[in-house]
Structures are given as structure tokens and as C-alpha cells.
Design an enzyme around this catalytic site. Structure first.
Site, short mmCIF file in Angstrom:
data_model
loop_
_atom_site.label_atom_id
_atom_site.label_comp_id
_atom_site.label_asym_id
_atom_site.label_seq_id
_atom_site.Cartn_x
_atom_site.Cartn_y
_atom_site.Cartn_z
N GLN A 143 0.83 -1.20 0.00
CA GLN A 143 0.00 0.00 0.00
C GLN A 143 0.87 1.25 0.00
O GLN A 143 0.66 2.17 -0.80
CB GLN A 143 -0.91 0.01 1.23
CG GLN A 143 -1.98 -1.07 1.26
CD GLN A 143 -2.77 -1.06 2.56
OE1 GLN A 143 -2.37 -0.43 3.54
NE2 GLN A 143 -3.89 -1.75 2.57
N THR B 76 -11.62 -6.25 4.84
CA THR B 76 -11.03 -4.92 4.94
C THR B 76 -11.65 -4.06 3.85
O THR B 76 -11.96 -4.58 2.77
CB THR B 76 -9.50 -4.95 4.77
OG1 THR B 76 -9.00 -3.63 4.55
CG2 THR B 76 -9.09 -5.80 3.58
N ASN B 77 -11.85 -2.79 4.11
CA ASN B 77 -12.38 -1.89 3.09
C ASN B 77 -11.33 -1.52 2.05
O ASN B 77 -11.57 -1.59 0.85
CB ASN B 77 -12.92 -0.61 3.75
CG ASN B 77 -14.20 -0.82 4.53
OD1 ASN B 77 -15.30 -0.66 4.02
ND2 ASN B 77 -14.06 -1.18 5.80
N THR B 78 -10.15 -1.14 2.52
CA THR B 78 -9.12 -0.60 1.63
C THR B 78 -8.75 -1.56 0.51
O THR B 78 -8.62 -1.16 -0.66
CB THR B 78 -7.86 -0.23 2.43
OG1 THR B 78 -8.19 0.79 3.39
CG2 THR B 78 -6.76 0.28 1.52
N CYS C 178 -13.55 1.57 7.59
CA CYS C 178 -12.35 0.79 7.88
C CYS C 178 -12.76 -0.19 8.96
O CYS C 178 -13.41 0.20 9.94
CB CYS C 178 -11.20 1.68 8.36
SG CYS C 178 -9.76 0.76 8.92
N GLU D 11 -11.42 -1.53 11.32
CA GLU D 11 -10.95 -1.31 12.70
C GLU D 11 -11.71 -0.21 13.43
O GLU D 11 -11.69 -0.16 14.67
CB GLU D 11 -9.45 -0.97 12.71
CG GLU D 11 -8.51 -2.14 12.52
CD GLU D 11 -8.34 -2.50 11.06
OE1 GLU D 11 -7.87 -3.60 10.77
OE2 GLU D 11 -8.70 -1.67 10.20
#
Length: 230
Positions: A52, A83-85, A196, A198
Site C-alpha cells: 500500500q 477490509t475496506n481498503t 475501515c 478497525e
């Protein structure tokens, strides 16, 4: 019951709730000793994060694509990227398997539509907030997306990677997130996406002046529905 394939570990802190939420949803529906059929492939997050940071999304997509192939070979009927990313590389992953991916932004859009929210604030990593791979799936369904200003984007991103991903929950950071959500409300947001996986560890509905759409919860519950109903 279909078998759910989870690509997790990004971070493992937020993968744990996926397992719990999916199994709770199945138990709520079926009762007794019923639980979900789940296969988990947990990747090494440091390797993904370095991709990333360097902008090598193709390499990270290959890593996750091979994880997806392993889950498919093990018997998964469909996949979740926990995970979104990393949904930035969902098309690359999808091209490497023959089973569908339950996209987290589509699940979030469905929840927003159910609650008739048409203007929403988005919190997440800087990649999720500033790039189009996630927001476009919402705007394509008629949902306006607001993001924080540049300084607050950096703050949210730093808290995610330097605190939440390593299991640190700080009251000072919670207050900062509340301030940022308040600013989004002032700009007309009708809800806020915890974009996100988290962030839901830090922010709950009681912490927010806006309705909270926790993507971990939404994604996991949708997976349980898909496993049971098709």
C-alpha cells in the site's frame, strides 16, 4: 448452508469480529448448536501494508488473489475481503477465481438504502477516503459521499494504522473522531460509514451524533444471510 471464505488479517484485530458476528447471526437464525461454515485465510499484514505504502497494488492484489484461490480450492462458495481498503484490488482478485466476492461497499450501500440515507460521511484509510474505488460504488447508487478535510484525513489514517491496527484504543482519538463526525453532520451528512474495519473497535453508536454504519457488522451479517439464503 454455503461455505464462507474469509480473506483476513488486515488487520487480525478486525478479522476476529467477522468470525463472531457471522456465527452469532447464524445462531440467531437457526438456534441450537448451529454455526457458520467458514474457511479463513489470514495474510501477513505488514507485507500488504508495504505494498500500500509503495503503491504496488498489483503485487498486493496478487497476494490476495492467491489467498482467494486457496479458499476456493478448500471449498468456499463465496468470498469476503475483511477490509475496506483492499477492495481497491477486488477486480484483480475476482479475475483469479470462479466464485463471487461479496463487496463491502455494496453491502454498505444496501444498509444505507434500507435506512433511506442519501448523504453520508465516510471515514477510513486515506486510500478509501480519497480514491474512487469505494466511493464510486456508493455514488453509482445515488448516495452522496462526504469526506473530512485534508488534516482530518491524515489524523484518521494515522489512528487506524498506528493505534487501532495494533490494538490500542485511546479516549483522545475517540474524541477526535467524534469531532470529525460532528463536522460531517454540520455539512449535511445523514449518517457516517465506518469505512475501515478497525474503526468499529473505537466508535460505537453511543459515540456518534449521526447514525453509524459499521462496515464490519454490515458485511459480516450480509455474509451470514447469503450463506443461509443464497
Amino acid at each position: 448452508m454455503k461455505t464462507i471464505g474469509l480473506i483476513g488479517g488486515m488487520s487480525w484485530e478486525s478479522t476476529i469480529p467477522y468470525y463472531r458476528i457471522i456465527n452469532e447471526a447464524v445462531k440467531d437464525r437457526l438456534g441450537g448448536l448451529h454455526s457458520a461454515k467458514i474457511i479463513l485465510y489470514s495474510v501477513e499484514f505488514d507485507e500488504i501494508e508495504r505494498c500500500q505504502s509503495s503503491g504496488d497494488w498489483e503485487k498486493s492484489g496478487g497476494i490476495l488473489g492467491r489467498a482467494a484461490q486457496g479458499l476456493e480450492a478448500a471449498g468456499a462458495d463465496f468470498l469476503l475481503i475483511c477490509t475496506n481498503t483492499m477492495h481497491k484490488v477486488a477486480p484483480q482478485i475476482a479475475s483469479m477465481v470462479h466464485i463471487p466476492i461479496l463487496h463491502i461497499a455494496d453491502a454498505a450501500a444496501g444498509a444505507l438504502e434500507q435506512h433511506r440515507v442519501r448523504r453520508v460521511g465516510l471515514l477510513g484509510t486515506k486510500y478509501t477516503m480519497t480514491q474512487d474505488f469505494y466511493k464510486q460504488r456508493l455514488t453509482d447508487r445515488g448516495i452522496d459521499v462526504l469526506i473530512p478535510d485534508e488534516a482530518d484525513i491524515d489524523l484518521v489514517n494515522d489512528v487506524i494504522f498506528h493505534e487501532l491496527c495494533v490494538g490500542e484504543l485511546k479516549d483522545a482519538s475517540r474524541r477526535e473522531f467524534q469531532r470529525i463526525i460532528g463536522r460531517l453532520a454540520e455539512r449535511g451528512a445523514e449518517g457516517v460509514i465506518l469505512g475501515c474495519t478497525e474503526i468499529g473497535l473505537l466508535i460505537h453508536q453511543a459515540d456518534s451524533p449521526l447514525p453509524v454504519f459499521d462496515t464490519t457488522l454490515i458485511h459480516a451479517r450480509r455474509a451470514a444471510e447469503l450463506a443461509l439464503d443464497g
